[in-house]
Design a protein around this motif. Structure first.
Motif, PDB file in Angstrom:
ATOM      1  N   ALA A 111       0.831  -1.212   0.000  1.00  0.00           N
ATOM      2  CA  ALA A 111       0.000   0.000   0.000  1.00  0.00           C
ATOM      3  C   ALA A 111       0.863   1.259   0.000  1.00  0.00           C
ATOM      4  O   ALA A 111       0.514   2.257  -0.644  1.00  0.00           O
ATOM      5  CB  ALA A 111      -0.927   0.004   1.205  1.00  0.00           C
ATOM      6  N   LEU A 112       1.981   1.223   0.710  1.00  0.00           N
ATOM      7  CA  LEU A 112       2.884   2.373   0.733  1.00  0.00           C
ATOM      8  C   LEU A 112       3.451   2.637  -0.663  1.00  0.00           C
ATOM      9  O   LEU A 112       3.514   3.787  -1.101  1.00  0.00           O
ATOM     10  CB  LEU A 112       4.016   2.153   1.731  1.00  0.00           C
ATOM     11  N   PHE A 113       3.828   1.591  -1.376  1.00  0.00           N
ATOM     12  CA  PHE A 113       4.388   1.777  -2.712  1.00  0.00           C
ATOM     13  C   PHE A 113       3.322   2.250  -3.695  1.00  0.00           C
ATOM     14  O   PHE A 113       3.597   3.062  -4.573  1.00  0.00           O
ATOM     15  CB  PHE A 113       5.072   0.495  -3.190  1.00  0.00           C
ATOM     16  N   PHE A 114       2.093   1.764  -3.536  1.00  0.00           N
ATOM     17  CA  PHE A 114       1.010   2.256  -4.375  1.00  0.00           C
ATOM     18  C   PHE A 114       0.789   3.744  -4.119  1.00  0.00           C
ATOM     19  O   PHE A 114       0.635   4.530  -5.055  1.00  0.00           O
ATOM     20  CB  PHE A 114      -0.275   1.472  -4.109  1.00  0.00           C
ATOM     21  N   ASP A 115       0.790   4.144  -2.836  1.00  0.00           N
ATOM     22  CA  ASP A 115       0.638   5.564  -2.493  1.00  0.00           C
ATOM     23  C   ASP A 115       1.787   6.404  -3.041  1.00  0.00           C
ATOM     24  O   ASP A 115       1.583   7.537  -3.472  1.00  0.00           O
ATOM     25  CB  ASP A 115       0.556   5.747  -0.982  1.00  0.00           C
ATOM     26  N   MET A 116       3.004   5.857  -3.033  1.00  0.00           N
ATOM     27  CA  MET A 116       4.135   6.593  -3.596  1.00  0.00           C
ATOM     28  C   MET A 116       3.952   6.804  -5.094  1.00  0.00           C
ATOM     29  O   MET A 116       4.265   7.880  -5.617  1.00  0.00           O
ATOM     30  CB  MET A 116       5.446   5.842  -3.332  1.00  0.00           C
ATOM     31  N   GLY A 117       3.445   5.804  -5.777  1.00  0.00           N
ATOM     32  CA  GLY A 117       3.170   5.949  -7.203  1.00  0.00           C
ATOM     33  C   GLY A 117       2.132   7.023  -7.469  1.00  0.00           C
ATOM     34  O   GLY A 117       2.286   7.856  -8.359  1.00  0.00           O
TER      35      GLY A 117
END
Length: 137
Positions: A111-117
């Motif tokens: 979820a953190l990487f999706f938010d970073m994207g």
């Protein structure tokens, strides 16, 4: 603009707003916030800097065209969404979480990487639109 007060305030607020946008980004996968809101805050910081100091000065500060952030963010978001299918065979966008906590961040997950994207896409789109409009005027 030729306001000394606005120039001084914008140079002070830029790092604070960027720091706050990163805080909102990192907080987002546990509480309200995340990539979209954090990206908007970061874009507003650079737009304020552009209004106060001029577009060429802000472009020098960014060093890259904000349009390059859009494909980078899309790639990160798509890879984080596909990671459960590739790694574990779970459905699309299933949360994957690291076993151990990271001292400042807590548990790191997909979820953190999706938010970073999403963060990179929002910053790239907002700044590209505003910079394009500012250049044509």
């Amino acid at each position: 603009m030729k306001s000394l007060i606005l120039k001084t305030v914008s140079k002070t607020l830029l790092p604070l707003l960027i720091l706050f946008s990163v805080f909102v980004l990192l907080r987002g996968h546990y509480l309200p916030g995340g990539g979209f809101v954090g990206g908007l805050i970061a874009a507003v910081a650079f737009i304020l800097h552009a209004f106060a100091n001029g577009l060429p000065e802000t472009k020098k500060l960014l060093r890259i065209h904000p349009g390059f952030l859009i494909p980078i963010g899309l790639t990160i978001a798509i890879l984080s969404a596909l990671a459960p299918i590739i790694l574990t065979g779970d459905p699309l966008m299933t949360g994957l979480w690291q076993e151990q906590d990271v001292p400042v961040l807590g548990k790191i997950g997909s979820a953190l990487f999706f938010d970073m994207g999403v963060y990179f896409v929002v910053v790239g789109v907002c700044l590209t639109i505003i910079f394009t409009i500012s250049e044509s005027v």
